[in-house]
Design a protein around this motif. Structure first.
Motif, short mmCIF file in Angstrom:
data_model
loop_
_atom_site.label_atom_id
_atom_site.label_comp_id
_atom_site.label_asym_id
_atom_site.label_seq_id
_atom_site.Cartn_x
_atom_site.Cartn_y
_atom_site.Cartn_z
N MET A 1 0.92 -1.21 -0.05
CA MET A 1 -0.06 0.01 -0.03
C MET A 1 0.78 1.26 -0.25
O MET A 1 1.76 1.57 0.75
CB MET A 1 -0.95 0.08 1.46
CG MET A 1 -1.84 -1.08 1.23
SD MET A 1 -3.09 -0.97 0.10
CE MET A 1 -4.15 0.41 0.80
N GLY A 2 0.57 2.16 -0.87
CA GLY A 2 1.34 3.31 -0.85
C GLY A 2 0.57 4.56 -0.15
O GLY A 2 -0.55 4.45 -0.18
N ASP A 3 1.24 5.57 0.01
CA ASP A 3 0.84 6.69 0.68
C ASP A 3 -0.17 7.35 -0.24
O ASP A 3 -1.17 8.05 0.31
CB ASP A 3 1.90 7.70 0.86
CG ASP A 3 2.70 7.43 2.37
OD1 ASP A 3 2.00 6.44 2.97
OD2 ASP A 3 3.55 7.72 2.39
N LEU A 4 -0.15 7.14 -1.62
CA LEU A 4 -1.22 7.90 -2.58
C LEU A 4 -2.05 6.91 -3.30
O LEU A 4 -2.53 7.30 -4.26
CB LEU A 4 -0.35 8.72 -3.51
CG LEU A 4 0.85 9.81 -2.80
CD1 LEU A 4 1.63 10.24 -4.10
CD2 LEU A 4 -0.03 10.81 -1.97
N ASP A 5 -2.08 6.00 -2.56
CA ASP A 5 -3.19 4.87 -3.11
C ASP A 5 -4.63 5.63 -3.38
O ASP A 5 -4.99 6.28 -2.58
CB ASP A 5 -3.28 3.65 -2.54
CG ASP A 5 -2.06 2.77 -2.56
OD1 ASP A 5 -1.27 3.01 -3.49
OD2 ASP A 5 -2.11 1.87 -2.06
N LEU A 229 5.74 15.57 -0.37
CA LEU A 229 5.24 16.72 0.13
C LEU A 229 3.56 16.70 -0.12
O LEU A 229 2.68 17.44 0.81
CB LEU A 229 5.73 17.62 -0.91
CG LEU A 229 7.16 18.37 -0.82
CD1 LEU A 229 7.54 19.23 -1.67
CD2 LEU A 229 7.26 19.11 0.85
N VAL A 230 3.08 15.78 -0.93
CA VAL A 230 1.68 15.81 -1.10
C VAL A 230 1.10 14.51 -0.46
O VAL A 230 -0.06 14.42 -0.37
CB VAL A 230 1.41 15.49 -2.60
CG1 VAL A 230 1.86 16.79 -3.45
CG2 VAL A 230 2.13 14.31 -3.24
N GLY A 231 1.86 13.96 0.47
CA GLY A 231 1.49 13.02 1.20
C GLY A 231 1.06 13.32 2.59
O GLY A 231 1.31 14.55 2.96
#
Length: 251
Positions: A1-5, A229-231
């Protein structure tokens, strides 16, 4: 799982260089990427690389100086990909040189592709970002703070306008749940790499002006920072200008 899923990102100028590096890093963190640019073959290659990282990608032909087309383009991205969570304004098309050598049209093109296009994308994306709690990253430059900006005046002026726009949007759109930040990257783009290969001695001297002694990688040093930065790790950061230049500039 990624921070931007589950997130959808728009990246302008994503066919090569810094834009491509950002697109790939966002994909590596789980985001689907709308890959925007002018050259179909370059967009196709970036989409291929994004998919190799297990993320969804779609190409969208785009000349950011066509300001009237931007709202419709954003609508097309939303229709195709289900929304927008991240906007990265990377594309820029302008000239460098002494101010008195600059034709009016050349100077104005830098502003059309810079702050005018950036604002058009920000405004078109605002309702979608507000709905989902989104992020905007605008690219600026250390040329804004060079002790001698000779030959960079038009470029620095356009980017300084983007920096001011970013700060204002961060203040006005924070209540909407939108974070807005700038990065000032220094990366081994195709043009810089070609220059370094053609002028190795000059390139070596240039690297000595960077405390970390190397020019950043488009994905690992710039793209990965944007993904952070967007996470969620940077959820309290907005209105900032982040130098990603190995310590060269003084912001």
């Amino acid at each position: 799982m990624g921070d931007l899923d589950g997130k959808v990102a728009i990246v302008t100028g994503a066919g090569q260089g810094v834009g491509q590096g950002i697109a790939l890093a966002l994909a590596g963190a789980g985001a689907s990427v709308a890959v925007l640019g002018r050259t179909e073959s370059k967009l196709a290659r970036t989409c291929e690389l994004v998919r190799e990282r297990g993320a969804n990608a779609a190409p969208f032909g785009c000349d950011v100086t066509d300001l009237d087309a931007i709202p419709g383009l954003v609508a097309d991205v939303v229709s195709a990909m289900g929304g927008v969570d991240i906007l990265v304004n990377n594309a820029y098309s302008g000239l460098f040189g002494p101010l008195l050598s600059m034709k009016d049209n050349d100077f104005q093109r830098g502003f059309r592709s810079g702050p005018f296009a950036t604002f058009a994308f920000m405004k078109a994306c605002h309702p979608h970002l507000a709905e989902r709690g989104g992020n905007i990253i605008n690219l600026v430059t250390s040329a804004m703070v060079r002790w001698d900006p000779s030959n960079y005046g038009a470029y620095a002026a356009a980017k300084q306008a983007i920096r001011s726009l970013t700060r204002t949007a961060a203040a006005e759109w924070g209540p909407d749940g939108i974070r807005v930040n700038c990065i000032a990257p220094h990366a081994l783009s195709p043009s810089l790499e070609a220059w370094a290969e053609a002028r190795p001695a000059e390139a070596a001297e240039f690297r000595k002006t960077i405390p970390l002694r190397y020019v950043g990688d488009c994905e690992q040093d710039i793209g990965e920072a944007v993904a952070m930065l967007v996470g969620p790790q940077a959820r309290y950061l907005t209105g900032a200008t982040i130098p990603l230049d190995g310590g060269q500039a003084d912001f």
